[in-house]
Design a protein around this motif. Structure first.
Motif, PDB file in Angstrom:
ATOM      1  N   ASP A  82     -40.231 -79.585  33.209  1.00 29.36           N
ATOM      2  CA  ASP A  82     -41.483 -79.929  33.901  1.00 29.36           C
ATOM      3  C   ASP A  82     -41.433 -79.399  35.332  1.00 29.36           C
ATOM      4  OD1 ASP A  82     -42.506 -81.639  31.745  1.00 29.36           O
ATOM      5  OD2 ASP A  82     -40.796 -82.911  32.266  1.00 29.36           O
ATOM      6  N   VAL A  83     -40.206 -79.278  35.834  1.00 28.56           N
ATOM      7  CA  VAL A  83     -39.997 -78.768  37.191  1.00 28.56           C
ATOM      8  C   VAL A  83     -38.834 -77.783  37.134  1.00 28.56           C
ATOM      9  CG1 VAL A  83     -39.380 -79.382  39.563  1.00 28.56           C
ATOM     10  CG2 VAL A  83     -40.685 -80.996  38.185  1.00 28.56           C
ATOM     11  N   VAL A  84     -38.988 -76.618  37.757  1.00 29.78           N
ATOM     12  CA  VAL A  84     -37.876 -75.664  37.861  1.00 29.78           C
ATOM     13  C   VAL A  84     -37.608 -75.461  39.349  1.00 29.78           C
ATOM     14  CG1 VAL A  84     -37.063 -73.323  37.350  1.00 29.78           C
ATOM     15  CG2 VAL A  84     -38.671 -74.451  35.777  1.00 29.78           C
ATOM     16  N   ILE A  85     -36.363 -75.686  39.767  1.00 31.13           N
ATOM     17  CA  ILE A  85     -36.020 -75.419  41.172  1.00 31.13           C
ATOM     18  C   ILE A  85     -34.890 -74.401  41.193  1.00 31.13           C
ATOM     19  CG2 ILE A  85     -35.234 -76.393  43.359  1.00 31.13           C
ATOM     20  CD1 ILE A  85     -36.498 -79.006  42.512  1.00 31.13           C
ATOM     21  N   GLU A  86     -35.146 -73.311  41.855  1.00 30.39           N
ATOM     22  CA  GLU A  86     -34.151 -72.225  41.909  1.00 30.39           C
ATOM     23  C   GLU A  86     -33.341 -72.349  43.190  1.00 30.39           C
ATOM     24  OE1 GLU A  86     -33.257 -69.217  44.335  1.00 30.39           O
ATOM     25  OE2 GLU A  86     -35.444 -69.253  44.113  1.00 30.39           O
TER      26      GLU A  86
END
Ligand SMILES: NC(=O)c1ccc[n+]([C@@H]2O[C@H](COP(=O)([O-])OP(=O)(O)OC[C@H]3O[C@@H](n4cnc5c(N)ncnc54)[C@H](O)[C@@H]3O)[C@@H](O)[C@H]2O)c1
Length: 288
Positions: A82-86
């Motif tokens: 639901d959330v992608v943090i790179e």
């Protein structure tokens, strides 16, 4: 909520931990098994400290760790995100190539955030093509489990909805949120602080004062919790060199890295993570 964190280094493991502490299921994806192993043990140690300080029970710490998976498989990490943090290294081409793939694999509803500390969000977002408006800067601070700020940055094309979602996520993981409305390299925080640390490095190289005294002067003179040099060691001098190189391109010579800083990075004096930087560190990362 399912949170995929790309990169399990200094920042990635902490971001996964704050998400899991907020009740989310997190997955850390790295290209390196050893980095994943380090990420797991860093999180375990950190949760242990929270237990010691009575801020978490043993059961809560175990449950939090149980909500975090570790993988090298990008596709598996993104499937239900639901959330992608790179949080991969601060190298524009590397970030672009990862985001291009993420754009193809991540669910359409997923919030896409980059933890870059100073790169232009717009220039990373280009790699997402027509999905560029989905990318937003979500700048957490080191260490994410302790630092209270999340700086949200709107790229030129980022939609207001994504900015709002990023702010909501920042608050959900317990942070105060500020918004940098204009995508200007260095945003609010890194731009101001880079100048300060560079000036400290210049003073050190000119022999104006010792590293210890420069840090003590800033700590006691301005109530900084940590000196800029020691904090540089903690954040990684390679990361700082990348940062000021990019800032110099964007804002001019006042951000130009010094020869001494370049030499330290070339000599692998990267700060706490390599055992030496402006100061020396023992195996547990304590200043000696
Ligand atoms: N270190 C800090 O204090 C700090 C603070 C705020 C923001 N940031 C930003 O966070 C990001 C990460 O910094 P860091 O200090 O955690 O770096 P780091 O070097 O500690 O960790 C980066 C990790 O990314 C992994 N990696 C490399 N390529 C990858 C790929 N293609 N896919 C997945 N993982 C990959 C590496 O193996 C490494 O484990 C950078 O953009 C940096 O500017 C750093």
């Amino acid at each position: 909520m399912n949170v995929a964190v790309l990169g399990g280094g200094i920042m990635g493991n902490g971001i996964a931990q704050i998400a899991a502490t907020a009740g989310d299921d997190a997955v850390v994806r790295d290209i390196d098994d050893a980095a994943l192993e380090r990420a797991r043990s860093t999180i375990e140690t950190s949760l242990g400290r929270f237990v010691k300080k009575a801020r978490l029970t043993v059961d809560e710490a175990e449950a939090t760790l149980g909500r975090i998976r570790f993988t090298t498989d990008l596709e598996a990490a993104l499937t239900d995100a639901d959330v992608v943090i790179e949080a991969i290294p601060e190298v524009l081409d590397l970030k672009r190539s990862v985001w291009q793939t993420v754009g193809e694999l991540a669910p359409e509803h997923a919030l896409l955030g980059t933890n870059t500390s100073q790169l232009s969000i717009t220039s990373i977002a280009v790699s997402l093509g027509r999905q560029a408006p989905r990318l937003v800067g979500m700048h957490f601070f080191n260490p994410p489990v302790m630092m209270r700020l999340c700086e949200v940055i709107a790229g030129t094309e980022t939609t207001p909805e994504q900015v709002d979602r990023a702010c909501e996520f920042g608050r959900h993981v317990g942070k105060e949120v500020v918004v940098c409305r204009k995508d200007s390299p260095g945003f609010i925080t890194s731009r101001a602080y880079a100048i300060l640390r560079l000036e400290c490095i210049r003073m050190l190289e000119e022999g104006v004062a010792s590293a210890e005294d420069i840090d003590t002067a800033l700590k006691l003179g301005f109530n900084f919790p940590m000196g800029p040099l020691e904090l540089g060691d903690m954040n990684g001098l390679d990361t700082f060199l990348h940062a000021v190189t990019g800032l110099a391109e964007a804002h001019g010579d006042r951000f130009r890295p010094t020869v001494g800083l370049r030499n330290m990075v070339a000599a692998n004096r990267l700060g706490r993570k390599s055992g030496a930087g402006f100061f020396n560190y023992d195996e547990d990362g304590r200043k000696t």
